[in-house]
Write a protein that holds these residues in place. Structure first.
Motif, mmCIF file in Angstrom:
data_model
loop_
_atom_site.group_PDB
_atom_site.id
_atom_site.type_symbol
_atom_site.label_atom_id
_atom_site.label_comp_id
_atom_site.label_asym_id
_atom_site.label_seq_id
_atom_site.Cartn_x
_atom_site.Cartn_y
_atom_site.Cartn_z
ATOM 1 N N GLN A 1 -34.188 -14.775 19.115
ATOM 2 C CA GLN A 1 -33.395 -15.945 18.746
ATOM 3 C C GLN A 1 -31.894 -15.692 18.816
ATOM 4 N N LEU A 2 -31.463 -14.470 18.491
ATOM 5 C CA LEU A 2 -30.020 -14.179 18.514
ATOM 6 C C LEU A 2 -29.561 -13.700 19.882
ATOM 7 N N GLY A 3 -30.525 -13.279 20.707
ATOM 8 C CA GLY A 3 -30.177 -12.815 22.053
ATOM 9 C C GLY A 3 -29.424 -11.499 22.064
ATOM 10 N N VAL A 4 -29.628 -10.670 21.006
ATOM 11 C CA VAL A 4 -28.984 -9.345 20.945
ATOM 12 C C VAL A 4 -30.000 -8.325 20.448
ATOM 13 N N ASP A 5 -29.679 -7.031 20.635
ATOM 14 C CA ASP A 5 -30.549 -5.973 20.106
ATOM 15 C C ASP A 5 -30.563 -6.018 18.583
ATOM 16 N N VAL A 6 -31.735 -5.820 18.011
ATOM 17 C CA VAL A 6 -31.885 -5.709 16.561
ATOM 18 C C VAL A 6 -32.304 -4.269 16.275
ATOM 19 N N ILE A 7 -31.539 -3.589 15.419
ATOM 20 C CA ILE A 7 -31.739 -2.158 15.182
ATOM 21 C C ILE A 7 -32.206 -1.944 13.745
ATOM 22 N N ARG A 8 -33.346 -1.262 13.603
ATOM 23 C CA ARG A 8 -33.914 -1.017 12.275
ATOM 24 C C ARG A 8 -33.965 0.483 11.990
ATOM 25 N N PRO A 9 -33.372 0.926 10.874
ATOM 26 C CA PRO A 9 -33.440 2.357 10.539
ATOM 27 C C PRO A 9 -34.851 2.736 10.059
ATOM 28 N N ARG A 10 -35.147 4.019 10.096
ATOM 29 C CA ARG A 10 -36.478 4.493 9.662
ATOM 30 C C ARG A 10 -36.746 4.086 8.218
ATOM 31 N N SER A 11 -35.727 4.271 7.367
ATOM 32 C CA SER A 11 -35.865 3.812 5.983
ATOM 33 C C SER A 11 -35.119 2.492 5.840
ATOM 34 N N VAL A 12 -35.841 1.454 5.371
ATOM 35 C CA VAL A 12 -35.187 0.146 5.222
ATOM 36 C C VAL A 12 -34.585 -0.005 3.817
ATOM 37 N N GLU A 13 -34.557 1.109 3.050
ATOM 38 C CA GLU A 13 -33.966 1.098 1.704
ATOM 39 C C GLU A 13 -32.445 1.255 1.793
ATOM 40 N N ALA A 14 -31.780 0.368 2.519
ATOM 41 C CA ALA A 14 -30.345 0.522 2.752
ATOM 42 C C ALA A 14 -29.518 0.270 1.490
ATOM 43 N N THR A 15 -29.994 -0.618 0.622
ATOM 44 C CA THR A 15 -29.214 -1.001 -0.558
ATOM 45 C C THR A 15 -28.965 0.204 -1.461
ATOM 46 N N SER A 16 -30.052 0.915 -1.792
ATOM 47 C CA SER A 16 -29.889 2.074 -2.676
ATOM 48 C C SER A 16 -29.133 3.203 -1.977
ATOM 49 N N LEU A 17 -29.333 3.348 -0.652
ATOM 50 C CA LEU A 17 -28.609 4.377 0.091
ATOM 51 C C LEU A 17 -27.099 4.126 0.025
ATOM 52 N N GLY A 18 -26.695 2.865 0.168
ATOM 53 C CA GLY A 18 -25.266 2.532 0.080
ATOM 54 C C GLY A 18 -24.669 2.947 -1.247
ATOM 55 N N ALA A 19 -25.417 2.712 -2.340
ATOM 56 C CA ALA A 19 -24.932 3.101 -3.674
ATOM 57 C C ALA A 19 -24.865 4.623 -3.798
ATOM 58 N N ALA A 20 -25.841 5.323 -3.205
ATOM 59 C CA ALA A 20 -25.837 6.797 -3.244
ATOM 60 C C ALA A 20 -24.629 7.356 -2.492
ATOM 61 N N LEU A 21 -24.350 6.777 -1.305
ATOM 62 C CA LEU A 21 -23.203 7.240 -0.510
ATOM 63 C C LEU A 21 -21.886 6.976 -1.246
ATOM 64 N N MET A 22 -21.758 5.778 -1.846
ATOM 65 C CA MET A 22 -20.545 5.436 -2.602
ATOM 66 C C MET A 22 -20.351 6.391 -3.778
ATOM 67 N N ALA A 23 -21.462 6.682 -4.494
ATOM 68 C CA ALA A 23 -21.386 7.566 -5.662
ATOM 69 C C ALA A 23 -21.021 8.990 -5.256
ATOM 70 N N GLY A 24 -21.658 9.480 -4.177
ATOM 71 C CA GLY A 24 -21.373 10.838 -3.700
ATOM 72 C C GLY A 24 -19.935 10.985 -3.237
ATOM 73 N N LEU A 25 -19.439 9.968 -2.507
ATOM 74 C CA LEU A 25 -18.031 9.978 -2.074
ATOM 75 C C LEU A 25 -17.103 9.918 -3.286
#
Length: 498
Positions: free
Chosen positions: A425-449
């Motif tokens: 529908q969007l006519g572009v590549d859709v890229i999915r990471p192995r782990s779809v738990e991106a929300t918690s990963l973002g918080a982990a990266l922010m906290a570690g930084l």
């Protein structure tokens, strides 16, 4: 041998709470999850008990620590990510909620938003970056002060504190010592003036909401508070606090203007990083918000969201019971070659961007004698994707950035049919990471930084993550014809409950 640095992440969503422990290579070592109740005292109301959220959070933290046989003393820092715009009010003296929290999906303030629109609609949109809608925490606050006995007088006397879920959890973790909100969360309350970088005093005054109830705004990454040893056993820095969609944007490494991610959760959220200046287009229905603030530097993002997408799949499971699990939706939809002419508009709680129609309602149209449950399940998944396409065009126009790929995450993104249909529908590549738990990963990266576990963003992102790419298979003519039919269906669902 160096010791592993453990990062505890609290991921407080709309339907449940997850506690995860990450290592310093940003891998999940363990996690614990539980749901908590949502209350629906009327069709337009969605409420939560903030005390139940805290109790669930504490239990999940204890469970996650127990899984690894470690204690809070082994935790280097804490990251928090949360459902946004849910309104919690508590008594400063007792630290306890004075009424149930009003959840972001609640639409009780729809008529109030409509009343205020002629005088305030464009004005608040041009300052807060958000179209005037029931999702505004400021409107929920006004409702509480006017409808819960005694609250207005107590608010004016300075006895009450307001916060979103991050504010509430920090309040609990610190034993009531900290009353703060991260910049990303502040920008989603419909109370924050993006142009002047402060709470929008004129608007709050017009609503009769004392600005004294509001928390201090802090960076999304950095030491914002520390836990109270009496509550958590030891003092641990809270060093990453970021709203859920913004966390996913960061986790997907969308750190250059034009980078875009799409999170398929309870609702579906499309976010595009646009850089260090806000871009607000009041005619578009697209939101502008703070993506995050790090080292005092603010990055902005555009967002479009559809409020009931994953929850529409849950409705297939729990409401009409035509699937037994959300996961089954993929297998069932795959059994149908196409949607059989059926379109499902998932406006269960109204339409969000770009329509902002709280009176729209969910609709299944195109049913014939040949329609099966497979067609309805498939139409539901396709409806999620069409909802995203509704605001993609507006976002590219406002930002000036063309979309050439979309990173996806969230529970429903594990569905291959949904991911492929999104690419089509969007006519572009859709890229999915192995782990779809991106929300918690973002918080982990922010906290570690925030505490220097990683010195730079590129170091934090350095751990390779496997990805799957879905490329478009549908030609432009077919894609546009399908979308035109969807637009006709949306038109029929609008204003239904007015």
């Amino acid at each position: 041998m160096t010791m592993t640095k453990h990062i505890l992440v609290i991921d407080s969503g709309t339907t449940g709470t997850r506690a995860l422990i990450y290592d310093d290579r940003s891998h999940i070592l363990t996690q614990a999850y539980t749901e908590f109740p949502n209350y629906h005292p009327a069709p337009d109301r969605v409420e939560q008990d903030a005390t139940e959220i805290w109790d669930a959070t504490k239990k999940m933290i204890d469970q996650a620590l127990d899984n690894l046989k470690i204690t809070m003393a082994d935790i280097a820092c804490i990251g928090i990510t949360n459902q946004r715009a849910t309104t919690v009010v508590w008594d400063r003296a007792t630290g306890l909620p004075v009424t149930r929290a009003i959840v972001w999906q609640d639409t009780r303030t729809a008529s109030r938003a409509q009343e205020l629109a002629p005088d305030w609609g464009e004005k608040v949109y041009s300052r807060t970056g958000w179209s005037l809608a029931p999702v505004y925490s400021s409107l929920s606050l006004q409702w509480m002060l006017e409808n819960v006995d005694g609250l207005k007088a107590r608010a004016e006397a300075g006895e009450l504190a307001f916060g979103t879920i991050d504010t509430w959890l920090i309040h609990c973790l610190t034993g009531g010592k900290s009353h703060v909100i991260s910049a990303s969360n502040a920008s989603v309350t419909g109370s924050y003036d993006l142009l002047n970088d402060e709470w929008y005093g004129e608007w709050l005054e017009a609503l009769g909401v004392p600005v004294s109830m509001y928390p201090s705004v802090v960076d999304d990454s950095g030491k914002v508070a520390e836990t109270d040893p009496d509550v958590m056993g030891t003092a641990v820095p809270i060093s990453g606090v970021i709203a859920d969609q913004h966390a996913a944007l960061f986790a997907q490494e969308c750190v250059k203007p034009g980078n875009i991610k799409c999170t398929h959760g309870t609702g579906t959220f499309l976010d595009m990083l646009i850089g260090t200046e806000p871009k607000i287009d009041t005619g578009s229905g697209i939101c502008c918000q703070i993506a995050w603030r790090k080292d005092g530097k603010t990055q902005y993002a555009l967002e479009g969201y559809a409020g009931s997408t994953g929850s529409a799949v849950q409705w297939l499971r729990d409401g009409i019971k035509i699937i037994s699990s959300s996961k089954e939706s993929e297998a069932e939809a795959m059994k149908a070659e196409d949607n059989g002419g059926v379109y499902f508009v998932p406006a269960l709680t109204g339409l969000s961007a770009p329509y902002w129609d709280s009176y729209a309602r969910g609709m299944i149209i195109g049913i014939t004698p040949g329609t099966t449950r497979r067609h309805i399940v498939r139409a539901c998944l396709e409806g999620i994707v069409y909802s995203v396409r509704d605001f993609v065009n507006a976002m590219t126009e406002i930002s000036g950035y063309e979309i050439n790929a979309v990173a996806i995450d969230g529970g429903a993104s594990a569905n291959d049919l949904l991911a492929q249909f999104q690419a089509d529908q969007l006519g572009v590549d859709v890229i999915r990471p192995r782990s779809v738990e991106a929300t918690s990963l973002g918080a982990a990266l922010m906290a570690g930084l925030g505490v220097g576990i990683w010195k730079t963003e590129s170091e934090a992102f350095g751990v390779g993550r496997n990805k799957t790419t879905f490329s478009p298979k549908t030609d432009e003519e077919t894609r546009n014809a399908q979308y035109a039919t969807w637009e006709r269906a949306v038109e029929r669902s609008r204003g239904w409950s007015k």
